[in-house]
Structure formats: C-alpha cells, structure tokens
Design a protein around this motif. Sequence first.
Motif, PDB file in Angstrom:
ATOM      1  N   ASP A  30      69.227 -33.579 -18.400  1.00 17.41           N
ATOM      2  CA  ASP A  30      69.464 -34.912 -17.848  1.00 17.41           C
ATOM      3  C   ASP A  30      70.085 -35.841 -18.876  1.00 17.41           C
ATOM      4  O   ASP A  30      71.011 -36.591 -18.570  1.00 17.41           O
ATOM      5  CB  ASP A  30      68.146 -35.520 -17.350  1.00 17.41           C
ATOM      6  N   ALA A  31      69.571 -35.773 -20.090  1.00 17.15           N
ATOM      7  CA  ALA A  31      70.079 -36.665 -21.129  1.00 17.15           C
ATOM      8  C   ALA A  31      71.511 -36.336 -21.479  1.00 17.15           C
ATOM      9  O   ALA A  31      72.325 -37.212 -21.707  1.00 17.15           O
ATOM     10  CB  ALA A  31      69.209 -36.563 -22.378  1.00 17.15           C
ATOM     11  N   ALA A  32      71.832 -35.043 -21.534  1.00 15.33           N
ATOM     12  CA  ALA A  32      73.191 -34.636 -21.900  1.00 15.33           C
ATOM     13  C   ALA A  32      74.193 -35.145 -20.873  1.00 15.33           C
ATOM     14  O   ALA A  32      75.275 -35.623 -21.210  1.00 15.33           O
ATOM     15  CB  ALA A  32      73.274 -33.119 -22.009  1.00 15.33           C
ATOM     16  N   ARG A  38      78.371 -41.733 -20.574  1.00 12.69           N
ATOM     17  CA  ARG A  38      78.503 -42.947 -21.390  1.00 12.69           C
ATOM     18  C   ARG A  38      79.520 -42.754 -22.504  1.00 12.69           C
ATOM     19  O   ARG A  38      80.241 -43.659 -22.882  1.00 12.69           O
ATOM     20  CB  ARG A  38      77.153 -43.340 -21.952  1.00 12.69           C
ATOM     21  N   SER A  39      79.558 -41.522 -23.050  1.00 16.19           N
ATOM     22  CA  SER A  39      80.520 -41.236 -24.117  1.00 16.19           C
ATOM     23  C   SER A  39      81.946 -41.329 -23.600  1.00 16.19           C
ATOM     24  O   SER A  39      82.831 -41.888 -24.246  1.00 16.19           O
ATOM     25  CB  SER A  39      80.252 -39.839 -24.693  1.00 16.19           C
ATOM     26  N   LEU A 254      72.647 -31.218 -33.173  1.00 14.61           N
ATOM     27  CA  LEU A 254      71.954 -31.450 -31.907  1.00 14.61           C
ATOM     28  C   LEU A 254      72.435 -32.732 -31.248  1.00 14.61           C
ATOM     29  O   LEU A 254      72.654 -32.775 -30.024  1.00 14.61           O
ATOM     30  CB  LEU A 254      70.447 -31.516 -32.163  1.00 14.61           C
ATOM     31  N   THR A 255      72.623 -33.782 -32.033  1.00  6.84           N
ATOM     32  CA  THR A 255      73.071 -35.066 -31.489  1.00  6.84           C
ATOM     33  C   THR A 255      74.423 -34.937 -30.801  1.00  6.84           C
ATOM     34  O   THR A 255      74.625 -35.448 -29.692  1.00  6.84           O
ATOM     35  CB  THR A 255      73.154 -36.114 -32.615  1.00  6.84           C
ATOM     36  N   ARG A 256      75.349 -34.268 -31.447  1.00  3.56           N
ATOM     37  CA  ARG A 256      76.693 -34.104 -30.864  1.00  3.56           C
ATOM     38  C   ARG A 256      76.625 -33.315 -29.551  1.00  3.56           C
ATOM     39  O   ARG A 256      77.291 -33.664 -28.569  1.00  3.56           O
ATOM     40  CB  ARG A 256      77.625 -33.419 -31.850  1.00  3.56           C
ATOM     41  N   GLU A 257      75.845 -32.253 -29.536  1.00  2.90           N
ATOM     42  CA  GLU A 257      75.766 -31.450 -28.317  1.00  2.90           C
ATOM     43  C   GLU A 257      75.114 -32.230 -27.177  1.00  2.90           C
ATOM     44  O   GLU A 257      75.540 -32.124 -26.025  1.00  2.90           O
ATOM     45  CB  GLU A 257      74.986 -30.160 -28.594  1.00  2.90           C
ATOM     46  N   LEU A 258      74.104 -33.015 -27.475  1.00  7.89           N
ATOM     47  CA  LEU A 258      73.465 -33.824 -26.440  1.00  7.89           C
ATOM     48  C   LEU A 258      74.385 -34.930 -25.949  1.00  7.89           C
ATOM     49  O   LEU A 258      74.185 -35.463 -24.858  1.00  7.89           O
ATOM     50  CB  LEU A 258      72.161 -34.434 -26.972  1.00  7.89           C
ATOM     51  N   SER A 259      75.384 -35.272 -26.760  1.00 10.07           N
ATOM     52  CA  SER A 259      76.346 -36.302 -26.371  1.00 10.07           C
ATOM     53  C   SER A 259      77.571 -35.717 -25.685  1.00 10.07           C
ATOM     54  O   SER A 259      78.530 -36.435 -25.410  1.00 10.07           O
ATOM     55  CB  SER A 259      76.789 -37.104 -27.614  1.00 10.07           C
ATOM     56  N   GLY A 260      77.548 -34.407 -25.438  1.00 10.47           N
ATOM     57  CA  GLY A 260      78.660 -33.761 -24.752  1.00 10.47           C
ATOM     58  C   GLY A 260      79.821 -33.379 -25.638  1.00 10.47           C
ATOM     59  O   GLY A 260      80.873 -32.973 -25.141  1.00 10.47           O
ATOM     60  N   ARG A 261      79.654 -33.494 -26.950  1.00 12.89           N
ATOM     61  CA  ARG A 261      80.715 -33.133 -27.888  1.00 12.89           C
ATOM     62  C   ARG A 261      80.354 -31.842 -28.613  1.00 12.89           C
ATOM     63  O   ARG A 261      79.193 -31.618 -28.949  1.00 12.89           O
ATOM     64  CB  ARG A 261      80.930 -34.250 -28.911  1.00 12.89           C
ATOM     65  N   SER A 262      81.346 -31.020 -28.844  1.00 15.85           N
ATOM     66  CA  SER A 262      81.092 -29.735 -29.494  1.00 15.85           C
ATOM     67  C   SER A 262      80.723 -29.939 -30.964  1.00 15.85           C
ATOM     68  O   SER A 262      81.299 -30.766 -31.665  1.00 15.85           O
ATOM     69  CB  SER A 262      82.326 -28.839 -29.410  1.00 15.85           C
ATOM     70  N   ALA A 263      79.742 -29.163 -31.415  1.00 13.72           N
ATOM     71  CA  ALA A 263      79.326 -29.201 -32.820  1.00 13.72           C
ATOM     72  C   ALA A 263      79.505 -27.834 -33.467  1.00 13.72           C
ATOM     73  O   ALA A 263      78.856 -27.530 -34.462  1.00 13.72           O
ATOM     74  CB  ALA A 263      77.875 -29.655 -32.918  1.00 13.72           C
TER      75      ALA A 263
END
Length: 497
Positions: A30-32, A38-39, A254-263
Amino acid sequence: MVTASSIASTFGQVGMTRTAAGSAANAATDAATDVAGRSAASRRGRRAAGGGGGSRAGAVWRRRWPDVGVAAAIAAFAFAIAALQIWRVDEISPIDEATHIDYVWRIMHGELPHRGDTYTSFTLEEWSCRKQASVYNKLPECGVTDRSQFKVILENYNAWQPPGLFAVVAVMTRMGMAVSSLDPVTLMRLSCAVFIAVGLGMVYALMRMWSLPRGLAAAVALLLLANPFTLMMATTVSTDAPFLVFGVLSAIVLTRELSGRSAALLALVTGACAGLVKTIALASLVIVLGVLGVIAVVRLVRGSGRWWQPLLTVAAGASGAGLVTLVWGRYVTAHTPSGWRNLVLGQNNTEYVGSPLDEWLPTLTDVFGYTAGSWEGSPVMTYHGQLLTSLAGLALTVVPFCGLIALRGRERLLAGIAAVGPVLVVLIVQIQAWVREEVYFPTVSARYGVTLIPLTALVLGLLLKPLGRRGQAVIWGVCAVVVVLVVADVMGIGRVA
C-alpha cells in the motif's frame, strides 16, 4: 563469515510470525503505491516549474546547502570527540585490534597477510608498549619483539578477512604520516573515526530523506553517540568502523524501492563494498533484500504493476555481495597452507550437544539493544557512561516495537524490520557457523547487528516527528544532556575506580 550460500540458507530458513509478515507485506504494498503516485506528481510539478538545468541545480543547492552544513557539523563534532578519546586511550582493544593493526601495516608495505602468518615486529612492539588489559600478564615489557616472550596466539587469525577497509585505512595512514608526526596506530584509529563521522552525517541525511525537521534529525543523529559501539569503532582499528555507512545505504535501498524508484545500482555497489570489508557487514542489506523479495511476491499475487522491480534490486545486491565473497573465498583457499589449523576455533564457539535449534533459541535476543560485547578503555570507563550504555540499549530495543504500534504504512514496515532484525542477525550468524564448521555461538555479540542501528534511529525519528516545537525542544534538552555525559565520559570524569 557469512558466505553467499549461507545467505541463501538464511532466506530459506528464517521467517517472521504470521501477523508480522502479513502486516509488513500489506504496509509495503500500500505504501509503495501511494508513494509512487506522490513521487510522480512531484516530478510533474518540478517539470511544470520549468527553468534550465542550471537554475534547477541552483535551486536544489539553495534548498540543500543548510543540510550539508548540519551534516558536516555533526561529523566534525563526532570526529573531535573520537580524537579526544584516541588521545586519552592508548591501550589495544581486545576486539581483534592487534590483528587489524597488523593487516593495515602489511598493506602499507605492499603485502597481504595469509593464514598462518604471524604478527610483524611492528605489531608486536606496539602491543607490548600499549598493552591490552585482557592479556596484560601475557605481554612482555615495552619494546620487546621476541616472539618467545609473548604468551598469546601470535598468528594473525583475521588474515582471511577481505582487504577493503584495511586498504583504505592504509592509504589514509600513509597520507597522515606525510603531513604529520603522529604515530601509525594513532593515524589508523583516526582513519576509522572518519568513517564514523561520515556515517553520522549520513544518518542525518537519511532522516531528511524521510522529511524529518532539521533540528529533530540532527538531535537523533547525535543521540547515537550514546551507543558504546559508536565511539568504540571510532577510536580503535576496527573492521566495523563503516557500520553506519552500510546501515544507511541499506536503508536508502529500501527507501528508494518503497518510493517506486529502482535501487538496483545502489544495492550492487553496497553489496560489493560491504563484501570487501567483512561479510557480516552485509547483515542489514541481506535483511532488506529479503523484505524486497517478499514485497515482489505480494505484488505479483495482487497483480500489481512492475512487481519485478524489487527482484532486480535483490539480484543486483546478491550479485555484488556474492561475487566479491566468492572471489575472495577462492583467494583465501588458494593461499591457505596445507595442514593449517584454526587456532581460535572453539574460543567463542562450541560444538553442538543437542539439535541446532535447541542451541540457537537462548541466543535469539542477544543482539537486541546493540550494546552487548562493547569495550572501552579504563581511562574512559565511568559510572555515567555505563548508565548511558544501559539507557541506549533499552531505547534501541523498545523503539521498533513502539513503531509497530504507533506508525502506519511504509513507516510501520521500517519498524517491523527493525523489530525482527536483531533475531534475523542471530540466525544468520548461527546458520553460517553451522554450515561452515558445525559449531554455534553460545553468545552472539551485538556487534554483528550494528548495521541495523541507522534503521532503528530512523524509526525513532519518525515516532518523534509529530512533536511540535515544545516537544522538539524537550528532545534537544535530552540530546544536550547525552552529549554532555558523552564528553564527560571521554574526559574520564566520574571514572570507575
């Protein structure tokens, strides 16, 4: 040592409880989705704002330069405190510091140690003069380098460790010798202090990535000085010195992946660098990659788009860590003398009596609090320092569970990882010891899990984020008291007799 095969075994054998796993997976998905939306909106807003590349870069710099200044101030303060303690504590740490000094010294002279190699004359001289409390009566008088006078193991039993950190410290020590008159061991220790200082600055940056106010982010970062491992690793020659750096990098993955960006690229670099330092430095990254694997499976089951993106990051991180570990393992095997025997086997571990699970169960809580197994020299061993250690351990234990109750969405996922992380670290250590040598650790040092401290600190910051100005003023009051007590501890005020 955590090998690539043991990492795979860990993912196969370690599980969360049904409730924790369900809530973490739902929160992550859900958060992702929410963060990705939002991103994207944020990116559209920035494009709509217009302007050339130069103006955008200037705007970013104007917005971020105060953060750079705060991070630099935190790093400078931490380095100054560490330098003061290095000046006051001459003694060699029992946490393998003699082996690390010897490793760095060999690299400074163009060679790598191998299994079976004994300490150099330089290491023996430093050891005899600086002393070590745990083996004080087994060391000769200052300046003696005759091996027959040392009643301790003279083999560098850490010669198998990867050379990454040692090489960097060796270069920094050479540079220090070129511009100062400080002795090599002091410069080696100051080099490790640089890693801790940079790491604390990165902890502050991680807080700001999660939109914590500057004042609160700075206070939480400074509070980590209360943890005994922070200054211990900043003031001794230790392979754990980059623990904050690797912990923050894992949290950013983890932060990048949860924000929809590849890490994926960051995971690859983090895995390779941590693998070049020591395999247990991979602990936080291994746990994060495991969580990303669960997130990918949940997205696939729910039919979410780009479900495969976290798997790319998992593959990249595992490849970076696994390749480095494999190559170095082959090198160590090729340079191990035939008939070599591990002289320290059995000192910290022991053979199984019952089933492995029976032996592991009593150790599952050993890493909680991240204070057990720390060391400090007698000049800085104080009563209030011991109180700080106890309070820091209590806080680092309680915070993740408070986060599970109070936080929501992706923030709760972070709290869940911080809550179960210490148990997973114990299982990683025990499983790899079982696979490699069929032994186990009766006591697992909390030092093995310190790369999870930045994530725990982030959970603390998120819990405090809703506080108003008065609440933040109270936090800064607590921070000021902690900093004063840390300085007093380093000065030896209230020293234990």
